[in-house]
Design an enzyme around this catalytic site. Structure first.
Site, PDB file in Angstrom:
ATOM      1  CD  GLU A   1      -6.797  -5.347   4.156  1.00 35.82           C
ATOM      2  OE1 GLU A   1      -6.657  -5.499   2.931  1.00 35.82           O
ATOM      3  OE2 GLU A   1      -6.040  -5.871   4.993  1.00 35.82           O
TER       4      GLU A   1
ATOM      5  CG  ASP B   1      -1.545  -1.195   1.618  1.00 29.62           C
ATOM      6  OD1 ASP B   1      -1.489  -2.140   0.840  1.00 29.62           O
ATOM      7  OD2 ASP B   1      -2.133  -1.237   2.708  1.00 29.62           O
TER       8      ASP B   1
ATOM      9  CD1 TRP C   1       2.951  -7.547   3.420  1.00 29.55           C
ATOM     10  CD2 TRP C   1       3.139  -9.063   5.057  1.00 29.55           C
ATOM     11  NE1 TRP C   1       2.442  -6.990   4.581  1.00 29.55           N
ATOM     12  CE2 TRP C   1       2.543  -7.898   5.594  1.00 29.55           C
ATOM     13  CE3 TRP C   1       3.362 -10.148   5.901  1.00 29.55           C
ATOM     14  CZ2 TRP C   1       2.163  -7.798   6.928  1.00 29.55           C
ATOM     15  CZ3 TRP C   1       2.984 -10.041   7.235  1.00 29.55           C
ATOM     16  CH2 TRP C   1       2.394  -8.875   7.730  1.00 29.55           C
TER      17      TRP C   1
HETATM   18  C1  FRU Z   1      -3.757  -3.716   2.801  1.00 31.22           C
HETATM   19  C2  FRU Z   1      -3.091  -4.142   4.094  1.00 31.22           C
HETATM   20  C3  FRU Z   1      -3.458  -3.190   5.217  1.00 31.22           C
HETATM   21  C4  FRU Z   1      -2.337  -3.337   6.176  1.00 31.22           C
HETATM   22  C5  FRU Z   1      -1.155  -3.532   5.260  1.00 31.22           C
HETATM   23  C6  FRU Z   1      -0.105  -4.448   5.797  1.00 31.22           C
HETATM   24  O1  FRU Z   1      -3.128  -4.139   1.654  1.00 31.22           O
HETATM   25  O2  FRU Z   1      -3.444  -5.471   4.406  1.00 31.22           O
HETATM   26  O3  FRU Z   1      -4.734  -3.439   5.773  1.00 31.22           O
HETATM   27  O4  FRU Z   1      -2.175  -2.220   6.995  1.00 31.22           O
HETATM   28  O5  FRU Z   1      -1.675  -4.053   4.048  1.00 31.22           O
HETATM   29  O6  FRU Z   1       1.019  -4.459   4.986  1.00 31.22           O
END
Ligand code: FRU
Length: 451
Positions: A200, A23, A47
Site C-alpha cells: 500500500e 493515511d 473507517w
Molecule cells: C492504507 C489504505 C490504503 C487505502 C486507504 C483506504 O492505510 O488501506 O491502501 O487507499 O488506506 O482508506
C-alpha cells in the site's frame, strides 16, 4: 463544536476533528502554503466511506482546517475516495487518487485511479477515471490496485501504484503520462512478489533515490517489522524507461507501534505518516475522534541510511541541566532534547502518575520503548511477544547521542540519531511526571514548552 471535545484534541498534531482519519494524502506546496489531505470519515470514529479531509499551513507548524476536498459518489469513486497524491501544474493542484467501488465485495471490488483539480486550492473538481483495469497488465487484480504517487520528470508525469498479481502478493507498477489524463503502463518495479500480502501507499522521490512502501501482513524480521502492517524503505534507482527498480539498501522508516502510509511532499523531502495502526483499538474514539498524523519530518540520506529530523512546533526552552544521575521534571506536552557522549545507560520516564508511565531506555546499543503501563490499553492483532508486551526496540549508537522526544497529549515521537520510533499513548490527562536518569561521559537534558 463543544469545548470539552475541543479540549481533548492533540495540541499540534493533525487530526480530522470529529470522525476517523487514516493515511496522509496529496502533500503539496501551492501558492505559499503546505497542503495536507487525509483519508477521512467524518460520520464516525471507525473507517467508513472515505473522503479527503484537508488542512493548510504556512510553516508546517500551525494547521488550519479547510472544507472537505473530495467526497465519494462520482464515477469510479462511488464508495470511497482512497489514498493518492498531488502535484502542481498549470497553476492548479491536481489530485491523483484511488476511486473505490465495492460491488458486493471480493473479486467484484474495483479500484481505479481518478483525477481531480483545483484552481484556488480549496474547491476541487473531479475529472473522472484516468487509469483502470484496462491499463493493468494481464494477471494483475483490478480489486487491489491503489494509492498512486505522482511526480514530474522532464516533460513527463510518472506515478507508482500499488498492485497485486492474481493469486500472488504485493507489487508496485510504474505509469507514465504527458497530461495527467492518459497514462501508459511502463513496468513492474521489482518484477517479483513482495513479502507482504499486499503493498500500500508507495512513495518515490528521485532526489533521494528513496522508495517507501507499506506491506500488509508482513512477517516480522528479528525485532523489526513487528506491526502486521509495516513500512519499509528502499534506497536505489528507478529506471523510468523500463520501470525497474534496483535497491541498494533497505530499512524500516519508523520502529514504533503507530506509523503507516508515509508520504512526502511533491517538491520537498518532508514526510508525514499516519500515527495509528490498523487492527488495534483507538482509545481517543471516546472523545469523538480517531487517528492523527505524525509531525512533518525532514528526510535525508546519509551513509546509506534514511535519517529524519522533526519539524518541531513553536517552543521555548524552560530547563537545561548538565550532568548525570537522576532528575525529576514535569510536563504533559513539549519537547525533550538529550545530547550525550559515551552513553552507557539512560532511562526517561514520561507521563508518570502513580503506576502509569511511558518508558524509553537505552543500553548496549539498543533503545527500548515500553508503553505497557502508559494508560488506557491498546490491543489488537499482534504476531509476537514484544508487541503483546507493549515493547518496541530500535538500534542506537552510544558514543554520541542526539535524542529528541516530542510529546503531545496522545503521542510520543522519539528521534535518536536520525532514526524514529512513534507510538500513541493514552495516559490520564494529568499524568505529567518526568524522571530522567543517565550514565554517560557527558550529558545535557533540555526541555522546551509549546508557546
Ligand atoms: C492504507 C489504505 C490504503 C487505502 C486507504 C483506504 O492505510 O488501506 O491502501 O487507499 O488506506 O482508506
Amino acid at each position: 463544536m463543544n469545548d470539552k471535545l475541543f479540549d481533548a484534541y492533540p495540541l499540534f498534531h493533525i487530526t480530522g476533528r470529529p470522525g476517523w482519519i487514516n493515511d496522509p494524502n496529496g502533500l503539496v506546496y501551492f501558492r505559499g502554503q503546505y497542503h495536507v489531505f487525509y483519508q477521512y470519515y467524518p460520520a464516525a470514529t471507525h473507517w467508513g466511506p472515505m473522503h479527503w479531509g484537508h488542512v493548510v499551513s504556512d510553516d508546517l507548524k500551525q494547521w488550519e482546517q479547510m472544507p472537505i476536498a473530495l467526497a465519494p459518489g462520482g464515477k469510479g469513486d462511488r464508495d470511497g475516495c482512497f489514498s493518492g497524491s498531488a502535484i502542481v501544474w498549470q497553476d492548479r493542484i491536481w489530485l491523483l487518487y484511488t476511486g473505490f467501488t465495492e460491488n458486493g465485495g471480493g473479486d467484484a471490488i474495483r479500484q481505479v485511479q481518478c483525477l481531480a483539480s483545483s484552481a484556488d486550492g480549496v474547491r476541487f473538481e473531479k475529472h473522472g477515471v484516468v487509469i483502470d483495469e484496462n491499463d493493468l497488465p494481464a494477471d494483475y487484480s483490478p480489486s487491489d490496485f491503489r494509492d498512486p504517487k505522482v511526480w514530474r520528470s522532464g516533460d513527463s508525469f510518472f506515478c507508482v501504484v500499488a498492485a497485486r498479481r492474481v493469486g500472488g502478493r504485493g507489487r508496485v507498477l510504474l505509469y507514465r503520462s504527458e497530461d495527467l489524463r492518459t497514462w501508459h503502463f511502463v513496468g513492474d518495479l521489482f518484477g517479483v512478489d513482495s513479502r507482504g500480502s499486499m503493498i500500500e501507499c508507495p512513495d518515490y522521490r528521485s532526489d533521494l533515490g528513496l522508495l517507501m512502501l507499506c506491506e500488509q501482513f508482513q512477517p516480522q524480521e528479528g525485532h523489526t517489522h513487528l506491526n502486521i502492517h509495516t513500512n519499509r524503505y528502499y534506497l536505489g534507482i528507478l529506471d523510468e524507461t523500463s520501470g525497474s527498480f534496483r535497491p541498494t539498501s533497505e530499512g524500516i522508516c519508523d520502529y514504533g507501534f503507530d506509523f503507516y502510509a508515509p508520504q512526502t511532499f511533491a517538491d520537498t523531502p518532508v514526510m508525514i505518516g499516519w500515527m495509528n495502526m490498523w487492527d488495534r483499538n483507538v482509545p481517543s474514539a471516546d472523545y469523538g475522534f480517531a487517528g492523527m498524523l505524525t509531525l512533518p519530518r525532514r528526510l535525508e540520506v546519509r551513509d546509506g541510511r534514511l535519517r529524519q529530523t522533526p519539524c518541531l512546533p513553536e517552543t521555548r526552552i524552560v530547563r537545561t541541566e548538565n550532568g548525570m544521575g537522576t532528575l525529576t521534571d514535569c510536563a504533559v506536552t513539549g519537547v525533550i532534547e538529550v545530547r550525550a557522549r559515551d552513553l552507557r545507560h539512560l532511562t526517561l520516564r514520561l507521563r508518570v502518575k502513580g503506576e502509569q508511565s511511558t518508558i524509553l531506555s537505552y543500553r548496549a546499543g539498543e533503545w527500548v520503548f515500553d508503553r505497557s503501563h502508559a494508560g488506557v490499553a491498546i490491543t489488537g492483532v499482534e504476531q509476537d511477544a514484544d508487541s503483546r508486551a507493549g515493547i518496541r526496540r530500535m538500534p542506537g549508537e552510544g558514543d554520541y547521542v542526539s535524542l529528541t522526544v516530542v510529546m503531545d497529549r496522545y503521542s510520543v515521537e522519539v528521534f535518536a540519531n536520525g532514526r524514529a520510533l512513534t507510538s500513541t499513548v493514552y495516559p490520564d490527562a494529568d499524568a505529567d511526571g518526568i524522571v530522567f536518569e543517565a550514565d554517560a561521559a557527558e550529558c545535557t537534558y533540555t526541555r522546551a514548552e509549546l508557546v
